[in-house]
Design a protein around this motif. Structure first.
Motif, PDB file in Angstrom:
ATOM      1  N   ARG A 191       0.874  -1.311  -0.098  1.00 21.08           N
ATOM      2  CA  ARG A 191      -0.044   0.079  -0.006  1.00 21.08           C
ATOM      3  C   ARG A 191       0.907   1.512  -0.001  1.00 21.08           C
ATOM      4  N   ASN A 218      -5.626   8.520  -9.567  1.00 16.67           N
ATOM      5  CA  ASN A 218      -6.890   8.090  -9.407  1.00 16.67           C
ATOM      6  C   ASN A 218      -7.126   6.980  -8.534  1.00 16.67           C
ATOM      7  N   LYS A 221      -6.257   7.376  -5.152  1.00 19.88           N
ATOM      8  CA  LYS A 221      -7.088   8.024  -4.335  1.00 19.88           C
ATOM      9  C   LYS A 221      -8.339   7.310  -4.112  1.00 19.88           C
ATOM     10  N   ARG A 223      -8.747   4.020  -3.827  1.00 20.97           N
ATOM     11  CA  ARG A 223      -8.641   2.873  -2.697  1.00 20.97           C
ATOM     12  C   ARG A 223      -8.128   3.334  -1.517  1.00 20.97           C
ATOM     13  N   LYS A 224      -7.989   4.713  -1.497  1.00 17.10           N
ATOM     14  CA  LYS A 224      -7.614   5.595  -0.068  1.00 17.10           C
ATOM     15  C   LYS A 224      -6.223   5.022   0.311  1.00 17.10           C
ATOM     16  N   SER A 226      -3.799   6.937  -0.369  1.00 20.59           N
ATOM     17  CA  SER A 226      -3.063   8.106  -0.154  1.00 20.59           C
ATOM     18  C   SER A 226      -4.217   9.302  -0.422  1.00 20.59           C
ATOM     19  N   GLU A 227      -4.145  10.337   0.645  1.00 21.60           N
ATOM     20  CA  GLU A 227      -5.050  11.545   0.365  1.00 21.60           C
ATOM     21  C   GLU A 227      -4.166  12.492  -0.848  1.00 21.60           C
ATOM     22  N   GLN A 228      -2.947  12.428  -0.698  1.00 22.46           N
ATOM     23  CA  GLN A 228      -2.130  13.194  -1.850  1.00 22.46           C
ATOM     24  C   GLN A 228      -1.128  12.458  -2.217  1.00 22.46           C
ATOM     25  N   PRO A 229      -1.538  11.646  -3.451  1.00 27.64           N
ATOM     26  CA  PRO A 229      -0.554  10.762  -4.150  1.00 27.64           C
ATOM     27  C   PRO A 229       0.504  11.149  -4.875  1.00 27.64           C
ATOM     28  N   ARG A 231       2.426  13.370  -4.015  1.00 25.27           N
ATOM     29  CA  ARG A 231       3.575  13.491  -3.147  1.00 25.27           C
ATOM     30  C   ARG A 231       4.640  12.092  -3.226  1.00 25.27           C
TER      31      ARG A 231
END
Length: 352
Positions: A191, A218, A221, A223-224, A226-229, A231
């Motif tokens: 993950r 996308n 996000k 699959r939650k 990362s909130e800011q992938p 980065r």
């Protein structure tokens, strides 16, 4: 007053056909020099060439392709414009296209894009029968210029071309392919994923218009994971060495990383070797996935899990589309293809 003159000149250019004689007069050269520049078949001094190209742009001159066809001078020549011409992916794609094109009586050339007006003018003036474009950096305005010149264009959708009209389009499956990678890594419990972008000496990097990058962002996000992938994207590198160094620094600062997704197999290999130099075991510590299913990834140690693109189908469809546009003057419907994930030792030790 000046704007009114420009408007009048524009209207005149629209309704009166600009000829080579007009271009020659504007550039202060002979019609023969104009012909040499447009056909690119004789040496012309840099100064005169630039004057001719400037006159062509100013007057909006376009070759009379209809007259050329009436004279029986169709070139039967297609050009394939790509970001890079030395990669295995593009050479294999070109090989498939060449076989199909030759059977239909066409020759095909591979050309690395140059993001300049002169390059576009050269493409237009050579009067190719059709153009296939696979690029994340070739400006859309240049694509529109080629289309407006009456040259059939087929776009391989490495990026979003929804705002381009009157072109054939092929969805390579890159967006869904990238999402499949994230789903697969998540199913393995990986993950903490880092995405490795391409390296470029000309600062051409991925953004949300790029289908692979968009798929990664996308799905991370969705699959939650990362909130800011964004980065977790390593980009901005000019060389393989910079990628390796950036990967090492990132993993050192973020030891929780347990998966690497490379935009292509080459950068995936570079990143994998960088991780191995830090003592990371592949795939026990870090799983690695690439894209394009190249020989490089297949013969690395361990071999790299990768996304296979249906090059043969894409190549055949691109040529068929151009043939329909050239002969029937029709804009074909968009065609969608799907990729396939090939699992190997870089994610599953049993696979090797």
């Amino acid at each position: 007053m000046e704007s009114e003159k420009q408007s009048t000149a524009s209207e005149t250019a629209r309704y009166q056909r600009i000829t080579r004689k007009d271009v020659a007069r504007e550039a202060g050269v002979t019609e023969t020099i104009v012909s040499y520049v447009l056909n690119n078949n004789r040496y012309v001094s840099s100064d005169k060439r630039q004057r001719v190209l400037a006159a062509v742009k100013k007057l909006g001159y376009r070759p009379n392709t209809a007259a050329r066809a009436l004279k029986g001078k169709r070139l039967n020549h297609i050009v394939f414009i790509a970001d890079q011409i030395v990669t295995e992916h593009f050479s294999l794609l070109l090989s498939e296209m060449d076989t199909k094109a030759y059977d239909l009586g066409y020759m095909i050339s591979l050309c690395q894009n140059r993001n300049t007006e002169e390059f576009v003018n050269s493409i237009i003036s050579r009067q190719f029968d059709g153009v296939i474009i696979s690029s994340i950096s070739f400006p859309k305005d240049y694509i529109r210029e080629i289309i407006n010149a009456g040259i059939p264009v087929v776009l391989l959708e490495n990026r979003d071309y929804s705002d381009i009209e009157n072109a054939g389009k092929i969805d390579n499956g890159l967006y869904d392919g990238a999402r499949d990678v994230i789903r697969y890594l998540d199913s393995l419990g990986r993950r903490n994923i880092v995405y490795i972008d391409r390296f470029s000496r000309n600062n051409h990097y991925s953004d949300m218009s790029d289908m692979r990058y968009r798929g990664f962002i996308n799905e991370m996000k969705a699959r939650k994971l990362s909130e800011q992938p964004q980065r977790q994207v390593l980009s901005g590198c000019h060389s393989p060495e910079e990628i390796a160094e950036k990967v090492k620094n990132y993993i050192t600062v973020h030891p929780e990383v347990n998966a690497i997704f490379g935009r292509n197999d080459r950068v995936a290999c570079i990143a994998m070797h960088a991780a191995q130099e830090l003592g990371k075991r592949i795939p026990e510590d870090i799983a690695v996935v690439g894209f394009d299913n190249s020989l490089l990834g297949q013969y690395s140690t361990p071999s790299i899990t990768s996304v296979e693109i249906p090059r043969d189908l894409i190549a055949g469809t691109a040529i068929d589309m151009l043939q329909k546009m050239i002969v029937n003057h029709e804009i074909p419907d968009k065609v969608v293809y799907h990729t396939k994930l090939i699992c190997r030792g870089s994610t599953d030790i049993k696979a090797d």
